[in-house]
Design a protein around this motif. Sequence first.
Motif, PDB file in Angstrom:
ATOM      1  N   ALA A 109     -18.160  19.863  11.233  1.00 13.39           N
ATOM      2  CA  ALA A 109     -17.681  20.271   9.906  1.00 13.39           C
ATOM      3  C   ALA A 109     -18.712  21.129   9.189  1.00 13.39           C
ATOM      4  CB  ALA A 109     -17.338  19.038   9.085  1.00 13.39           C
ATOM      5  N   ALA A 110     -19.992  20.764   9.341  1.00 11.38           N
ATOM      6  CA  ALA A 110     -21.052  21.562   8.712  1.00 11.38           C
ATOM      7  C   ALA A 110     -21.067  22.988   9.258  1.00 11.38           C
ATOM      8  CB  ALA A 110     -22.405  20.893   8.927  1.00 11.38           C
ATOM      9  N   ARG A 111     -20.696  23.135  10.513  1.00  9.72           N
ATOM     10  CA  ARG A 111     -20.705  24.457  11.139  1.00  9.72           C
ATOM     11  C   ARG A 111     -19.434  25.253  10.834  1.00  9.72           C
ATOM     12  NH1 ARG A 111     -21.586  23.478  16.830  1.00  9.72           N
ATOM     13  NH2 ARG A 111     -19.522  24.097  17.522  1.00  9.72           N
ATOM     14  N   ARG A 112     -18.288  24.556  10.659  1.00  7.04           N
ATOM     15  CA  ARG A 112     -17.007  25.260  10.618  1.00  7.04           C
ATOM     16  C   ARG A 112     -16.277  25.183   9.278  1.00  7.04           C
ATOM     17  NH1 ARG A 112     -14.784  22.765  16.360  1.00  7.04           N
ATOM     18  NH2 ARG A 112     -16.233  23.890  17.727  1.00  7.04           N
ATOM     19  N   ARG A 113     -16.764  24.386   8.334  1.00  5.85           N
ATOM     20  CA  ARG A 113     -16.015  24.207   7.089  1.00  5.85           C
ATOM     21  C   ARG A 113     -15.795  25.541   6.394  1.00  5.85           C
ATOM     22  NH1 ARG A 113     -19.685  26.653   5.667  1.00  5.85           N
ATOM     23  NH2 ARG A 113     -21.542  26.121   4.455  1.00  5.85           N
ATOM     24  N   ASP A 114     -14.601  25.642   5.770  1.00  2.00           N
ATOM     25  CA  ASP A 114     -14.286  26.844   5.006  1.00  2.00           C
ATOM     26  C   ASP A 114     -14.177  26.484   3.530  1.00  2.00           C
ATOM     27  OD1 ASP A 114     -11.788  25.622   4.690  1.00  2.00           O
ATOM     28  OD2 ASP A 114     -10.859  26.783   6.292  1.00  2.00           O
ATOM     29  N   ASP A 115     -13.786  27.445   2.709  1.00  2.00           N
ATOM     30  CA  ASP A 115     -13.739  27.210   1.261  1.00  2.00           C
ATOM     31  C   ASP A 115     -12.739  26.118   0.894  1.00  2.00           C
ATOM     32  OD1 ASP A 115     -15.657  29.129   0.881  1.00  2.00           O
ATOM     33  OD2 ASP A 115     -14.252  30.725   0.342  1.00  2.00           O
ATOM     34  N   VAL A 116     -11.616  26.069   1.606  1.00  2.00           N
ATOM     35  CA  VAL A 116     -10.613  25.035   1.336  1.00  2.00           C
ATOM     36  C   VAL A 116     -11.186  23.659   1.664  1.00  2.00           C
ATOM     37  CG1 VAL A 116      -8.356  24.125   1.995  1.00  2.00           C
ATOM     38  CG2 VAL A 116      -8.665  26.582   1.694  1.00  2.00           C
ATOM     39  N   ASP A 117     -11.868  23.557   2.797  1.00  4.29           N
ATOM     40  CA  ASP A 117     -12.501  22.291   3.181  1.00  4.29           C
ATOM     41  C   ASP A 117     -13.515  21.839   2.140  1.00  4.29           C
ATOM     42  OD1 ASP A 117     -11.141  22.161   5.686  1.00  4.29           O
ATOM     43  OD2 ASP A 117     -12.634  23.519   6.557  1.00  4.29           O
ATOM     44  N   ILE A 118     -14.330  22.765   1.679  1.00  3.93           N
ATOM     45  CA  ILE A 118     -15.370  22.434   0.707  1.00  3.93           C
ATOM     46  C   ILE A 118     -14.753  21.892  -0.581  1.00  3.93           C
ATOM     47  CG2 ILE A 118     -17.117  23.451  -0.820  1.00  3.93           C
ATOM     48  CD1 ILE A 118     -17.885  25.295   1.533  1.00  3.93           C
ATOM     49  N   THR A 119     -13.705  22.555  -1.056  1.00  7.37           N
ATOM     50  CA  THR A 119     -13.020  22.087  -2.266  1.00  7.37           C
ATOM     51  C   THR A 119     -12.451  20.685  -2.060  1.00  7.37           C
ATOM     52  OG1 THR A 119     -12.436  24.342  -2.908  1.00  7.37           O
ATOM     53  CG2 THR A 119     -11.141  22.566  -3.872  1.00  7.37           C
ATOM     54  N   THR A 120     -11.840  20.466  -0.906  1.00  5.84           N
ATOM     55  CA  THR A 120     -11.246  19.159  -0.598  1.00  5.84           C
ATOM     56  C   THR A 120     -12.314  18.080  -0.514  1.00  5.84           C
ATOM     57  OG1 THR A 120      -9.416  20.181   0.616  1.00  5.84           O
ATOM     58  CG2 THR A 120      -9.870  17.858   1.074  1.00  5.84           C
ATOM     59  N   LEU A 121     -13.415  18.373   0.164  1.00  8.78           N
ATOM     60  CA  LEU A 121     -14.485  17.384   0.326  1.00  8.78           C
ATOM     61  C   LEU A 121     -15.122  17.020  -1.011  1.00  8.78           C
ATOM     62  CD1 LEU A 121     -16.180  18.738   3.583  1.00  8.78           C
ATOM     63  CD2 LEU A 121     -14.869  16.618   3.329  1.00  8.78           C
ATOM     64  N   ARG A 122     -15.320  17.995  -1.861  1.00  9.97           N
ATOM     65  CA  ARG A 122     -15.883  17.702  -3.183  1.00  9.97           C
ATOM     66  C   ARG A 122     -14.943  16.792  -3.984  1.00  9.97           C
ATOM     67  NH1 ARG A 122     -18.263  23.721  -4.209  1.00  9.97           N
ATOM     68  NH2 ARG A 122     -20.441  23.266  -3.705  1.00  9.97           N
ATOM     69  N   ARG A 123     -13.663  17.107  -3.933  1.00 11.38           N
ATOM     70  CA  ARG A 123     -12.686  16.302  -4.682  1.00 11.38           C
ATOM     71  C   ARG A 123     -12.638  14.876  -4.152  1.00 11.38           C
ATOM     72  NH1 ARG A 123      -7.665  14.952  -3.374  1.00 11.38           N
ATOM     73  NH2 ARG A 123      -7.491  16.544  -1.733  1.00 11.38           N
ATOM     74  N   LEU A 124     -12.580  14.730  -2.835  1.00 15.28           N
ATOM     75  CA  LEU A 124     -12.466  13.400  -2.246  1.00 15.28           C
ATOM     76  C   LEU A 124     -13.743  12.581  -2.419  1.00 15.28           C
ATOM     77  CD1 LEU A 124     -10.474  14.225   1.011  1.00 15.28           C
ATOM     78  CD2 LEU A 124      -9.631  13.188  -1.096  1.00 15.28           C
ATOM     79  N   LEU A 147     -11.630  10.515   2.809  1.00 15.54           N
ATOM     80  CA  LEU A 147     -12.794  11.398   2.867  1.00 15.54           C
ATOM     81  C   LEU A 147     -13.246  11.608   4.307  1.00 15.54           C
ATOM     82  CD1 LEU A 147     -15.133  12.994   1.615  1.00 15.54           C
ATOM     83  CD2 LEU A 147     -16.362  10.822   1.353  1.00 15.54           C
ATOM     84  N   HIS A 148     -13.349  10.527   5.063  1.00 21.19           N
ATOM     85  CA  HIS A 148     -13.798  10.666   6.455  1.00 21.19           C
ATOM     86  C   HIS A 148     -12.804  11.471   7.295  1.00 21.19           C
ATOM     87  CE1 HIS A 148     -17.496   8.319   6.521  1.00 21.19           C
ATOM     88  NE2 HIS A 148     -16.927   7.525   5.623  1.00 21.19           N
ATOM     89  N   ARG A 149     -11.534  11.292   7.027  1.00 22.19           N
ATOM     90  CA  ARG A 149     -10.530  12.087   7.758  1.00 22.19           C
ATOM     91  C   ARG A 149     -10.663  13.572   7.398  1.00 22.19           C
ATOM     92  NH1 ARG A 149      -5.455  14.368   7.673  1.00 22.19           N
ATOM     93  NH2 ARG A 149      -4.274  14.093   9.635  1.00 22.19           N
ATOM     94  N   ALA A 150     -10.945  13.858   6.136  1.00 24.42           N
ATOM     95  CA  ALA A 150     -11.106  15.252   5.706  1.00 24.42           C
ATOM     96  C   ALA A 150     -12.285  15.913   6.403  1.00 24.42           C
ATOM     97  CB  ALA A 150     -11.280  15.315   4.189  1.00 24.42           C
ATOM     98  N   ILE A 151     -13.312  15.136   6.709  1.00 27.14           N
ATOM     99  CA  ILE A 151     -14.453  15.680   7.457  1.00 27.14           C
ATOM    100  C   ILE A 151     -14.015  16.067   8.861  1.00 27.14           C
ATOM    101  CG2 ILE A 151     -16.693  15.080   8.484  1.00 27.14           C
ATOM    102  CD1 ILE A 151     -17.189  13.351   5.952  1.00 27.14           C
ATOM    103  N   VAL A 152     -13.177  15.229   9.480  1.00 30.12           N
ATOM    104  CA  VAL A 152     -12.660  15.568  10.810  1.00 30.12           C
ATOM    105  C   VAL A 152     -11.754  16.796  10.728  1.00 30.12           C
ATOM    106  CG1 VAL A 152     -11.374  14.738  12.812  1.00 30.12           C
ATOM    107  CG2 VAL A 152     -12.819  13.159  11.534  1.00 30.12           C
ATOM    108  N   VAL A 153     -10.947  16.884   9.678  1.00 29.24           N
ATOM    109  CA  VAL A 153     -10.117  18.082   9.468  1.00 29.24           C
ATOM    110  C   VAL A 153     -10.999  19.322   9.388  1.00 29.24           C
ATOM    111  CG1 VAL A 153      -8.583  19.265   7.835  1.00 29.24           C
ATOM    112  CG2 VAL A 153      -8.227  16.837   8.352  1.00 29.24           C
TER     113      VAL A 153
END
Length: 224
Positions: A109-124, A147-153
């Motif tokens: 996730a640290a390598r591939r996260r995009d802007d949508v992921d970042i917004t989701t992770l902050r919210r969760l 939250l943990h599932r969102a990291i896998v996403v």
Amino acid sequence: MQPVRRTSLIAQVTEQLRAEIRSGRWSIGSRIPTEPELTELTGTGRNTVREAVQALVHAGMLERRQGSGTYVIAASEVGGTLGKYFADARERDLLELRMALDTTAAALAARRRDDVDITTLRRLLDERTDKDWDNDNRAAIEADVELHRAIVVASHNAVYLEFYDSLLPSIEQVIRSRTSKSDDSYDSEHHEMVHAIIEGDQDRAAAAAKCFLDSLISEYPDAR
């Protein structure tokens, strides 16, 4: 034109419901529409809908809960089979498997996260932090799992996500069992993990995930 046989109609409706799950419109953990709503959605009778739902229950994708409704527990038949297997596993074994999955997912996730992921992770992360683990344990556990599932996403690996989804009901059960004995919610470790993912630091993200999972595993006697 020959009339559509009932067995064919049930198969068609079963596939229609399966498609709702696979597409993510009915997500893991969500309750599916009621029987009357399904008859309207599919344009078929109650008996056909009932048998189609039962087919997905047998496949391990749906679960009936008395007095509550029918819930999605896996995104595929394979996930359903794995979910049934994990349900009988020992808690320490599940945590050791989760160690491998969560640390790798955090790094990916640290390598591939995009802007949508970042917004989701902050919210969760905010939602998880705001939960009261003492007085609203169920909501806190749901926020933690989400939250943990969102990291896998955010790892952007579809196979990884399907496998993780098959493990989620068992993960929730282990968390419930543990929180009945301890009130440590590992907030600081989760903040460290999520911020490392957002900042793209793979090693730090994996280390943060490993830190609190090591602590959880240490609460169980070593397997012999």
